[in-house]
Design a protein around this motif. Sequence first.
Motif, PDB file in Angstrom:
ATOM      1  N   ASP A  29       0.622  -1.282  -0.045  1.00  0.00           N
ATOM      2  CA  ASP A  29      -0.387  -0.260   0.344  1.00  0.00           C
ATOM      3  C   ASP A  29       0.838   1.443   0.440  1.00  0.00           C
ATOM      4  O   ASP A  29       0.411   2.741  -0.180  1.00  0.00           O
ATOM      5  N   SER A  30       1.756   1.317   0.077  1.00  0.00           N
ATOM      6  CA  SER A  30       3.101   2.750   0.209  1.00  0.00           C
ATOM      7  C   SER A  30       3.013   2.804  -1.956  1.00  0.00           C
ATOM      8  O   SER A  30       4.855   3.647  -1.212  1.00  0.00           O
ATOM      9  N   ARG A  32       3.964   4.248  -5.139  1.00  0.00           N
ATOM     10  CA  ARG A  32       3.913   5.880  -5.233  1.00  0.00           C
ATOM     11  C   ARG A  32       3.627   5.801  -6.397  1.00  0.00           C
ATOM     12  O   ARG A  32       3.789   4.974  -7.471  1.00  0.00           O
ATOM     13  N   GLN A  51      -3.056   7.033  -0.782  1.00  0.00           N
ATOM     14  CA  GLN A  51      -2.996   5.454  -1.390  1.00  0.00           C
ATOM     15  C   GLN A  51      -3.623   4.654  -1.820  1.00  0.00           C
ATOM     16  O   GLN A  51      -4.626   4.651  -2.114  1.00  0.00           O
ATOM     17  N   GLU A  95       7.746  -1.896  -7.604  1.00  0.00           N
ATOM     18  CA  GLU A  95       6.204  -1.432  -6.285  1.00  0.00           C
ATOM     19  C   GLU A  95       5.462  -2.097  -6.726  1.00  0.00           C
ATOM     20  O   GLU A  95       3.862  -2.240  -6.384  1.00  0.00           O
TER      21      GLU A  95
END
Length: 100
Positions: A29-30, A32, A51, A95
């Motif tokens: 959930d981080s 970007r 987010q 990510e």
Amino acid sequence: MNKTALIFCGLVLAPGAAMAGPTCSPSSDSARILSAASPNAIHRSWQGGKQLGYGWSLQVERSTRDAAGTEYFVGDLYDANGHLATRKVFAVESEWDCGP
């Protein structure tokens, strides 16, 4: 005869044109959402602590690298309901998890 051939070509070629690249989901959930190929270029629509959830997806159109060698995906971001949320965003490749 020509009309039948034209319809056939349209049916065969259309799905390939719509599928630019893999569909990916955030690995955490981080993840970007960026406006450029730079880890600090947070997209203006994603500033202020907004987010992603795990149900969001990125339809990748292409990838690129910055001067440091970090790889980025470029594509359109979709929300958990499948609606287009943000066009032409950049995302750090590490990510995101991408399917086949």
